[in-house]
Scaffold this motif. Sequence first.
Motif, PDB file in Angstrom:
ATOM      1  N   ALA A   1       0.841  -1.204   0.000  1.00 54.22           N
ATOM      2  CA  ALA A   1       0.000   0.000   0.000  1.00 54.22           C
ATOM      3  C   ALA A   1       0.874   1.251   0.000  1.00 54.22           C
ATOM      4  CB  ALA A   1      -0.921  -0.008   1.209  1.00 54.22           C
ATOM      5  N   GLY A   2       0.562   2.180  -0.885  1.00 56.02           N
ATOM      6  CA  GLY A   2       1.356   3.396  -0.994  1.00 56.02           C
ATOM      7  C   GLY A   2       1.241   4.300   0.213  1.00 56.02           C
ATOM      8  N   ASP A   3       0.122   4.201   0.921  1.00 54.53           N
ATOM      9  CA  ASP A   3      -0.107   5.002   2.142  1.00 54.53           C
ATOM     10  C   ASP A   3      -0.369   4.024   3.285  1.00 54.53           C
ATOM     11  OD1 ASP A   3      -0.802   6.760   4.115  1.00 54.53           O
ATOM     12  OD2 ASP A   3      -2.362   7.800   2.960  1.00 54.53           O
ATOM     13  N   PRO A   4       0.691   3.441   3.853  1.00 54.59           N
ATOM     14  CA  PRO A   4       0.502   2.370   4.836  1.00 54.59           C
ATOM     15  C   PRO A   4      -0.282   2.795   6.073  1.00 54.59           C
ATOM     16  CG  PRO A   4       2.803   3.090   4.764  1.00 54.59           C
ATOM     17  CD  PRO A   4       2.122   3.720   3.594  1.00 54.59           C
ATOM     18  N   ASP A   5      -0.258   4.074   6.413  1.00 57.29           N
ATOM     19  CA  ASP A   5      -1.013   4.512   7.583  1.00 57.29           C
ATOM     20  C   ASP A   5      -2.521   4.450   7.356  1.00 57.29           C
ATOM     21  OD1 ASP A   5       1.285   4.975   8.995  1.00 57.29           O
ATOM     22  OD2 ASP A   5       1.382   7.115   8.505  1.00 57.29           O
ATOM     23  N   ARG A   6      -2.919   4.398   6.099  1.00 59.04           N
ATOM     24  CA  ARG A   6      -4.355   4.346   5.781  1.00 59.04           C
ATOM     25  C   ARG A   6      -4.695   3.031   5.069  1.00 59.04           C
ATOM     26  NH1 ARG A   6      -5.999   8.457   2.125  1.00 59.04           N
ATOM     27  NH2 ARG A   6      -8.075   8.401   3.052  1.00 59.04           N
ATOM     28  N   ARG A   7      -3.848   2.074   5.248  1.00 57.37           N
ATOM     29  CA  ARG A   7      -4.029   0.789   4.591  1.00 57.37           C
ATOM     30  C   ARG A   7      -5.334   0.125   5.037  1.00 57.37           C
ATOM     31  NH1 ARG A   7      -3.499  -4.290   6.247  1.00 57.37           N
ATOM     32  NH2 ARG A   7      -2.999  -5.910   4.716  1.00 57.37           N
ATOM     33  N   ILE A   8      -6.118  -0.361   4.056  1.00 57.08           N
ATOM     34  CA  ILE A   8      -7.379  -1.037   4.347  1.00 57.08           C
ATOM     35  C   ILE A   8      -7.175  -2.532   4.513  1.00 57.08           C
ATOM     36  CG2 ILE A   8      -9.630  -1.638   3.371  1.00 57.08           C
ATOM     37  CD1 ILE A   8      -9.597   1.133   2.005  1.00 57.08           C
ATOM     38  N   GLY A   9      -6.381  -3.121   3.646  1.00 54.65           N
ATOM     39  CA  GLY A   9      -6.177  -4.571   3.676  1.00 54.65           C
ATOM     40  C   GLY A   9      -5.531  -5.031   2.396  1.00 54.65           C
ATOM     41  N   ALA A  10      -5.786  -6.268   2.026  1.00 56.46           N
ATOM     42  CA  ALA A  10      -5.204  -6.850   0.828  1.00 56.46           C
ATOM     43  C   ALA A  10      -6.251  -6.937  -0.270  1.00 56.46           C
ATOM     44  CB  ALA A  10      -4.637  -8.238   1.127  1.00 56.46           C
ATOM     45  N   LEU A  11      -5.828  -6.619  -1.490  1.00 61.51           N
ATOM     46  CA  LEU A  11      -6.674  -6.721  -2.677  1.00 61.51           C
ATOM     47  C   LEU A  11      -6.033  -7.737  -3.617  1.00 61.51           C
ATOM     48  CD1 LEU A  11      -8.968  -5.785  -4.593  1.00 61.51           C
ATOM     49  CD2 LEU A  11      -7.424  -3.955  -5.370  1.00 61.51           C
ATOM     50  N   LEU A  12      -6.672  -8.874  -3.773  1.00 60.10           N
ATOM     51  CA  LEU A  12      -6.190  -9.909  -4.676  1.00 60.10           C
ATOM     52  C   LEU A  12      -6.692  -9.583  -6.073  1.00 60.10           C
ATOM     53  CD1 LEU A  12      -4.618 -12.639  -4.643  1.00 60.10           C
ATOM     54  CD2 LEU A  12      -6.837 -13.779  -4.419  1.00 60.10           C
ATOM     55  N   VAL A  13      -5.799  -9.648  -7.061  1.00 65.97           N
ATOM     56  CA  VAL A  13      -6.159  -9.247  -8.423  1.00 65.97           C
ATOM     57  C   VAL A  13      -5.747 -10.330  -9.412  1.00 65.97           C
ATOM     58  CG1 VAL A  13      -6.064  -6.761  -7.993  1.00 65.97           C
ATOM     59  CG2 VAL A  13      -3.965  -7.976  -8.625  1.00 65.97           C
ATOM     60  N   ASN A  14      -6.527 -10.437 -10.491  1.00 69.47           N
ATOM     61  CA  ASN A  14      -6.201 -11.397 -11.547  1.00 69.47           C
ATOM     62  C   ASN A  14      -6.468 -10.758 -12.906  1.00 69.47           C
ATOM     63  OD1 ASN A  14      -7.316 -13.751 -13.518  1.00 69.47           O
ATOM     64  ND2 ASN A  14      -5.678 -14.521 -12.220  1.00 69.47           N
ATOM     65  N   PRO A  15      -5.491 -10.840 -13.853  1.00 70.99           N
ATOM     66  CA  PRO A  15      -5.639 -10.186 -15.149  1.00 70.99           C
ATOM     67  C   PRO A  15      -6.486 -10.961 -16.132  1.00 70.99           C
ATOM     68  CG  PRO A  15      -3.530 -11.290 -15.075  1.00 70.99           C
ATOM     69  CD  PRO A  15      -4.148 -11.457 -13.705  1.00 70.99           C
TER      70      PRO A  15
ATOM     71  N   GLY B   1      -0.922 -10.181  -6.531  1.00 71.92           N
ATOM     72  CA  GLY B   1      -1.176 -11.002  -7.705  1.00 71.92           C
ATOM     73  C   GLY B   1      -0.478 -12.339  -7.556  1.00 71.92           C
ATOM     74  N   TRP B   2      -0.822 -13.248  -8.430  1.00 73.89           N
ATOM     75  CA  TRP B   2      -0.176 -14.568  -8.386  1.00 73.89           C
ATOM     76  C   TRP B   2      -0.250 -15.209  -9.762  1.00 73.89           C
ATOM     77  CZ3 TRP B   2      -5.289 -14.154  -8.035  1.00 73.89           C
ATOM     78  CH2 TRP B   2      -6.121 -15.225  -8.372  1.00 73.89           C
ATOM     79  N   ASN B   3       0.641 -16.149  -9.990  1.00 75.79           N
ATOM     80  CA  ASN B   3       0.568 -16.966 -11.194  1.00 75.79           C
ATOM     81  C   ASN B   3      -0.231 -18.220 -10.853  1.00 75.79           C
ATOM     82  OD1 ASN B   3       2.019 -15.262 -12.830  1.00 75.79           O
ATOM     83  ND2 ASN B   3       3.984 -16.220 -12.383  1.00 75.79           N
ATOM     84  N   PRO B   4      -1.455 -18.313 -11.360  1.00 76.54           N
ATOM     85  CA  PRO B   4      -2.280 -19.475 -11.031  1.00 76.54           C
ATOM     86  C   PRO B   4      -1.649 -20.774 -11.531  1.00 76.54           C
ATOM     87  CG  PRO B   4      -3.613 -17.722 -11.971  1.00 76.54           C
ATOM     88  CD  PRO B   4      -2.185 -17.335 -12.184  1.00 76.54           C
ATOM     89  N   ARG B   5      -2.061 -21.871 -10.947  1.00 75.70           N
ATOM     90  CA  ARG B   5      -1.586 -23.178 -11.415  1.00 75.70           C
ATOM     91  C   ARG B   5      -1.885 -23.300 -12.914  1.00 75.70           C
ATOM     92  NH1 ARG B   5      -3.978 -27.576  -7.947  1.00 75.70           N
ATOM     93  NH2 ARG B   5      -3.408 -26.227  -6.222  1.00 75.70           N
ATOM     94  N   GLY B   6      -0.931 -23.846 -13.634  1.00 77.05           N
ATOM     95  CA  GLY B   6      -1.028 -23.897 -15.085  1.00 77.05           C
ATOM     96  C   GLY B   6      -0.361 -22.723 -15.758  1.00 77.05           C
ATOM     97  N   VAL B   7       0.171 -21.778 -14.971  1.00 74.13           N
ATOM     98  CA  VAL B   7       0.820 -20.591 -15.505  1.00 74.13           C
ATOM     99  C   VAL B   7       2.229 -20.503 -14.915  1.00 74.13           C
ATOM    100  CG1 VAL B   7       0.746 -18.072 -15.702  1.00 74.13           C
ATOM    101  CG2 VAL B   7      -1.378 -19.406 -15.711  1.00 74.13           C
TER     102      VAL B   7
ATOM    103  N   ILE C   1     -10.572 -10.726   2.400  1.00 71.79           N
ATOM    104  CA  ILE C   1      -9.762 -10.177   1.326  1.00 71.79           C
ATOM    105  C   ILE C   1     -10.690  -9.605   0.268  1.00 71.79           C
ATOM    106  CG2 ILE C   1      -9.629 -12.267  -0.107  1.00 71.79           C
ATOM    107  CD1 ILE C   1      -6.597 -11.628  -0.427  1.00 71.79           C
ATOM    108  N   SER C   2     -10.272  -8.509  -0.373  1.00 69.66           N
ATOM    109  CA  SER C   2     -11.014  -7.960  -1.499  1.00 69.66           C
ATOM    110  C   SER C   2     -10.470  -8.567  -2.787  1.00 69.66           C
ATOM    111  CB  SER C   2     -10.889  -6.434  -1.533  1.00 69.66           C
ATOM    112  OG  SER C   2     -11.422  -5.865  -0.353  1.00 69.66           O
ATOM    113  N   PHE C   3     -11.290  -8.549  -3.824  1.00 75.14           N
ATOM    114  CA  PHE C   3     -10.876  -9.170  -5.088  1.00 75.14           C
ATOM    115  C   PHE C   3     -11.355  -8.334  -6.265  1.00 75.14           C
ATOM    116  CE2 PHE C   3     -11.728 -11.862  -8.791  1.00 75.14           C
ATOM    117  CZ  PHE C   3     -10.474 -12.430  -8.995  1.00 75.14           C
ATOM    118  N   LEU C   4     -10.464  -8.197  -7.261  1.00 72.31           N
ATOM    119  CA  LEU C   4     -10.810  -7.585  -8.538  1.00 72.31           C
ATOM    120  C   LEU C   4     -10.273  -8.475  -9.643  1.00 72.31           C
ATOM    121  CD1 LEU C   4     -11.758  -5.315 -10.430  1.00 72.31           C
ATOM    122  CD2 LEU C   4      -9.585  -4.141 -10.004  1.00 72.31           C
TER     123      LEU C   4
END
Length: 530
Positions: free
Chosen positions: A126-140, A169-175, A249-252
């Motif tokens: 998080a760019g502003d750690p003092d105002r960090r909400i949590g983790a956002l998991l993302v997949n392209p 982010g992560w490289n899913p299985r198969g990637v 966790i949040s997800f996009l």
Amino acid sequence: MRRYPRAIAGAGVLLVAALIAAGCSDGTDAPSASNAEPTAISATATEVPTEAAMPAPTEEAAPTEGSVPSEAPTEGPAPTAVQPEPDASIFQDCGQVYLCAELEVPADHNDPDAGTITLELGMLPAGDPDRRIGALLVNPGGPGGDMHGFLENGAGLSDQVLARFDVVGWNPRGVSASLNPNCRDEADNLQLVGALSDTPENEAAIAEAAQQAAEACLAGLTGRAELISTVQTVHDMDSIRQALGEDQISFLGYSYGTVLGQFYADLYGANARAVVIDGVLDTSLTHEDVLVEQMRGFARVIDAIFDACLADAACPIVGSPKSAYLQLMDSLETNPVLDAEGNVLVGPGEAQLALVMVSYFPEDQWTYFYQAFAQVWGEDDGQLMHDLAHFYLGAVDLGSFFSISCTDGGRMSVSKLDLFIERMTEEAGTFGRAAAAEARMCVYWADTEPRPLDPIRAPDAPSVLVVGNRGDNATPYEWAVAVAEALETGVLLTYNGTGHTSYGQHPCVDEVVDNYLIDLVLSSENIECG
């Protein structure tokens, strides 16, 4: 489903299925090639667009009346205090823009004795750690899109979101290293060969390419094709949440990533804080129905590309663009454009992929194809068209994409394939036939359990923001409507635009998504932008 154009420069490509399903609505009603009068006017563009070359939205449009909620948040207020940080000890500097980690997860979530596999993770703190909400998991998206370019370009997220979340982010299985089938070259060849015309010789060549691709992919998976299924990956997502030390966790997710988001909301809804899915796949459709309906979406956009050229006096294609394109395809099969060493620079496969590539762009970027066409036709210069096609091929690992798709769809019988090819050809002539290339590989695939097809309700999930673009090529808008209706907590955000996916394309869309992710503010009514 592949995500363009932002994904090209940043998020990687998001595919669902028949990405070469481009062109005419029906091969039987295309204008005669004799009516075409392609011009020799040369193009001025010489390279594929980069992110910097693509204009940002210039409209100052605000959300339509009633689209920005004034009522209280449906999910409760956003956190105001600094939240406990995730277990960042698993991440370390790896010389990238993001931090890196490896995570051991069960190889088979249904069999604890089957050992483990390693997933590759990346995190933008998080760019502003003092105002960090949590983790956002993302997949392209993809399947087959990896995290590298995606995270390098901030996952396409706004500065506000990047400031408030640890973006993971992560490289899913198969990637990549996570159960990598290692068959990219064979899959790329199948994609290109699949555009050949319908002759006995070409049919044999396509079947051989499909078998070679399947055998190479299965060999890379060492007999474990069933382990790269979407459902297994969704279980991995919750393993990632646990490793981060997050209660929720949040997800996009974009394009194919919307499949992951829907299943996560259904299987782990209580563990989700917010879910946004953009460029939506209807998970209740069979593999074949996805290909057919996606092909219609591509055909609709590509017909619009031809129509826009016809209506624009500045377009360098004279006469009927559709007819001229068909004439070019016929010519390239017998007389491809060669490079200085005598290698094929542009054949039918490259010409199809270049057109499909441009269909991912917003309307003001369609001129890239017109210019590429004019160069090939008038100057025998295929470099721009070649670059567009290989930009497409380089955006995602088609070996991973085809492998995951066939695993989720299940092996296809020869008789079923024949009926499917007939159906695709009836829908869109030679374009439909070419779009069946992926399914051809599934004839030679291992026996795997198909992905569940029941409509997803996700009763325990928070509000799921379902973002649909009326002009989307790869994920037709109708899919977003169906998914939002099926979800018990679905809210539909409609963008009246062009291009694949919507976030980052219009300030109204960005405002709605950001307000939901950051403050959990979301209207209970459907929203419209643009």
